[in-house]
Design a protein around this motif. Structure first.
Motif, PDB file in Angstrom:
ATOM      1  N   ASP A 111       3.574  13.193   4.552  1.00 32.56           N
ATOM      2  CA  ASP A 111       3.846  12.096   3.611  1.00 32.56           C
ATOM      3  C   ASP A 111       5.347  11.892   3.439  1.00 32.56           C
ATOM      4  N   LEU A 112       6.095  12.971   3.387  1.00 33.72           N
ATOM      5  CA  LEU A 112       7.543  12.873   3.262  1.00 33.72           C
ATOM      6  C   LEU A 112       8.138  12.165   4.477  1.00 33.72           C
ATOM      7  N   LEU A 113       7.616  12.445   5.654  1.00 33.14           N
ATOM      8  CA  LEU A 113       8.072  11.784   6.872  1.00 33.14           C
ATOM      9  C   LEU A 113       7.757  10.294   6.826  1.00 33.14           C
ATOM     10  N   PHE A 114       6.531   9.930   6.417  1.00 30.07           N
ATOM     11  CA  PHE A 114       6.155   8.521   6.343  1.00 30.07           C
ATOM     12  C   PHE A 114       7.022   7.759   5.346  1.00 30.07           C
ATOM     13  N   TYR A 115       7.278   8.357   4.199  1.00 29.46           N
ATOM     14  CA  TYR A 115       8.061   7.655   3.186  1.00 29.46           C
ATOM     15  C   TYR A 115       9.527   7.544   3.576  1.00 29.46           C
ATOM     16  N   SER A 116      10.041   8.504   4.299  1.00 29.67           N
ATOM     17  CA  SER A 116      11.423   8.381   4.770  1.00 29.67           C
ATOM     18  C   SER A 116      11.531   7.310   5.854  1.00 29.67           C
ATOM     19  N   SER A 153       0.832  -1.212   0.000  1.00 27.59           N
ATOM     20  CA  SER A 153       0.000   0.000   0.000  1.00 27.59           C
ATOM     21  C   SER A 153       0.863   1.257   0.000  1.00 27.59           C
ATOM     22  N   PHE A 154       2.034   1.201   0.658  1.00 28.50           N
ATOM     23  CA  PHE A 154       2.951   2.337   0.600  1.00 28.50           C
ATOM     24  C   PHE A 154       3.500   2.524  -0.806  1.00 28.50           C
ATOM     25  N   PHE A 155       3.842   1.411  -1.456  1.00 24.60           N
ATOM     26  CA  PHE A 155       4.321   1.522  -2.834  1.00 24.60           C
ATOM     27  C   PHE A 155       3.234   2.068  -3.754  1.00 24.60           C
ATOM     28  N   ARG A 156       2.000   1.639  -3.534  1.00 21.58           N
ATOM     29  CA  ARG A 156       0.895   2.121  -4.365  1.00 21.58           C
ATOM     30  C   ARG A 156       0.732   3.629  -4.231  1.00 21.58           C
ATOM     31  N   THR A 157       0.707   4.135  -3.013  1.00 25.48           N
ATOM     32  CA  THR A 157       0.547   5.575  -2.828  1.00 25.48           C
ATOM     33  C   THR A 157       1.795   6.332  -3.271  1.00 25.48           C
ATOM     34  N   LEU A 158       2.958   5.722  -3.110  1.00 26.03           N
ATOM     35  CA  LEU A 158       4.191   6.355  -3.559  1.00 26.03           C
ATOM     36  C   LEU A 158       4.217   6.494  -5.076  1.00 26.03           C
ATOM     37  N   ILE A 159       3.814   5.449  -5.787  1.00 30.30           N
ATOM     38  CA  ILE A 159       3.801   5.477  -7.248  1.00 30.30           C
ATOM     39  C   ILE A 159       2.751   6.455  -7.757  1.00 30.30           C
TER      40      ILE A 159
END
Length: 133
Positions: free
Chosen positions: A83-88, A60-66
């Protein structure tokens, strides 16, 4: 937001459990690996369940990242600080898992990435159909 807060540690814990429950010896001998899985079926089933839960959480992280990256390229949206914090943190969790075991994490990463891409294409197709109707 709450879903992201729950999926981050859930994916990390599942990745850690996969590393613990599936033994990979170096040098790798397939016969020993499959014998180990046969002689410890409970650990194998638990690790398989952890793999499924982990790649769905990280997928789900990859889906939202893409999808977020595509919308940024199209200049439809901007990335915000949360969002930047979550992805880092997401990338840091993968880095920590890679330091623990490269092969286990590589399998988890590949499954998560493929699942995220597939679920993203299904979501994108459903949105296009909804917009046409």
């Amino acid at each position: 937001m709450l879903a992201k807060l729950l999926k981050l540690p859930l994916g990390f814990i599942c990745g850690y459990l996969i590393i613990i429950w599936i033994p990979v010896e170096t040098p790798f001998h397939p016969a020993e690996f499959f014998a180990e899985l046969l002689f410890h079926p409970i650990e194998f089933l638990a690790a398989a369940n952890a793999l499924i839960i982990g790649f769905m959480a990280y997928g789900s992280f990859f889906r939202t990242l893409i999808s977020g990256f595509i919308s940024i390229l199209k200049r439809e949206a901007f990335i915000n600080a949360s969002d930047l914090l979550f992805y880092s943190i997401f990338l840091a969790a993968f880095f920590i898992l890679f330091r623990m075991s490269f092969w286990h994490t590589a399998v988890l990463f590949c499954f998560s990435f493929v699942y995220g891409m597939i679920s993203n294409s299904f979501t994108y197709g459903a949105e296009k159909k909804r917009m046409k109707a």
